[in-house]
Write a protein that holds these residues in place. Structure first.
Motif, PDB file in Angstrom:
ATOM      1  N   SER A  21      57.897  44.399  23.508  1.00 55.56           N
ATOM      2  CA  SER A  21      56.439  44.392  23.476  1.00 55.56           C
ATOM      3  C   SER A  21      55.890  45.457  24.408  1.00 55.56           C
ATOM      4  O   SER A  21      56.391  45.637  25.523  1.00 55.56           O
ATOM      5  N   THR A  54      58.032  36.846  18.358  1.00 61.11           N
ATOM      6  CA  THR A  54      56.905  36.679  17.458  1.00 61.11           C
ATOM      7  C   THR A  54      56.974  37.734  16.372  1.00 61.11           C
ATOM      8  O   THR A  54      57.194  38.922  16.669  1.00 61.11           O
ATOM      9  N   VAL A  56      55.568  40.331  14.023  1.00 64.45           N
ATOM     10  CA  VAL A  56      54.375  41.175  14.027  1.00 64.45           C
ATOM     11  C   VAL A  56      54.318  41.890  12.685  1.00 64.45           C
ATOM     12  O   VAL A  56      55.282  42.531  12.280  1.00 64.45           O
TER      13      VAL A  56
END
Length: 64
Positions: A21, A54, A56
């Motif tokens: 990230s 997560t 994306v």
């Protein structure tokens, strides 16, 4: 300890599909002695707490 209450949608994914990230407050990881001890520990014991990632989605029209 019963961890079933913490388990949501669990899937195995390839490590190659994980990207860091840009919002990671820890920044870049220094590959020093401490890092090597962590790598060795994970190799011997495994991960005690799985990684959380997560999904994306790519912006519309982006080339993958």
């Amino acid at each position: 300890m019963d961890t079933s209450e913490f388990v949501g949608d669990v899937k195995e994914i390839s490590v190659a599909s994980i990207r860091p990230s840009t919002h990671n407050p820890r920044g870049e990881v220094e590959k020093d002695d401490s890092f090597e001890r962590l790598v060795s520990s994970i190799d011997k014991v495994g991960l005690l707490v799985p990684l959380g990632v997560t999904k994306v989605r790519s912006p519309r029209g982006a080339i993958k």
